[in-house]
Design a protein around this motif. Structure first.
Motif: not given
Length: 138
Positions: A50-66, A123-130
């Motif tokens: 999901n990292r490539e198709t995610a918006g900027p907020i979710n992409a930062s969380h996917y990168t952080f999780a990876i 950070y995710l629940l506040k709606g912010e990018a990591y």
């Protein structure tokens, strides 16, 4: 009649537009990994897919999780190697410090993983990018 064409849907740019469910699932799978190690891999796969198709907020969380996954794995393997070498050398009493260091590293990785997942969820629940998804620390 209006000649205006309907607006094409733009990628989500607002905080409220991005769906938070899949990043929450990734963090939850990581936390469940303490009971079943396969959920770590499931969380990693979901994040990569999901990292490539995610918006900027979710992409930062996917990168952080990876990065959390790979940092945890590498440090756990280092701790395990030290522990096993220390176990073999403990017969000669020179392996005891390696046992302690290896065990400490493996235990600290558990704390590291939980803290990073909780920080990501906050950070995710506040709606912010990591803010620093590529960091080695928290």
């Amino acid at each position: 009649m209006s000649d205006a064409a309907p607006a094409a849907s733009a990628p989500p740019t607002d905080r409220a537009d991005e769906d938070k469910v899949l990043p929450i699932v990734v963090y939850a799978l990581y936390l469940l990994g303490f009971t079943n190690g396969l959920t770590f891999l499931a969380g990693l796969i979901v994040a990569y897919l999901n990292r490539e198709t995610a918006g900027p907020i979710n992409a930062s969380h996917y990168t952080f999780a990876i990065r959390t996954f790979w940092l945890s794995i590498w440090w756990f393997l280092i701790g395990l190697a030290l522990f096993l070498v220390g176990l073999a050398l403990a017969v000669l009493l020179i392996g005891i410090p390696m046992l302690v260091v290896g065990g400490t590293i493996m235990g600290a990785i558990g704390v590291f993983l939980v803290v990073r997942c909780i920080m990501g969820l906050v950070y995710l629940l506040k709606g912010e990018a990591y803010p620093r998804p590529r960091t080695w620390l928290v």
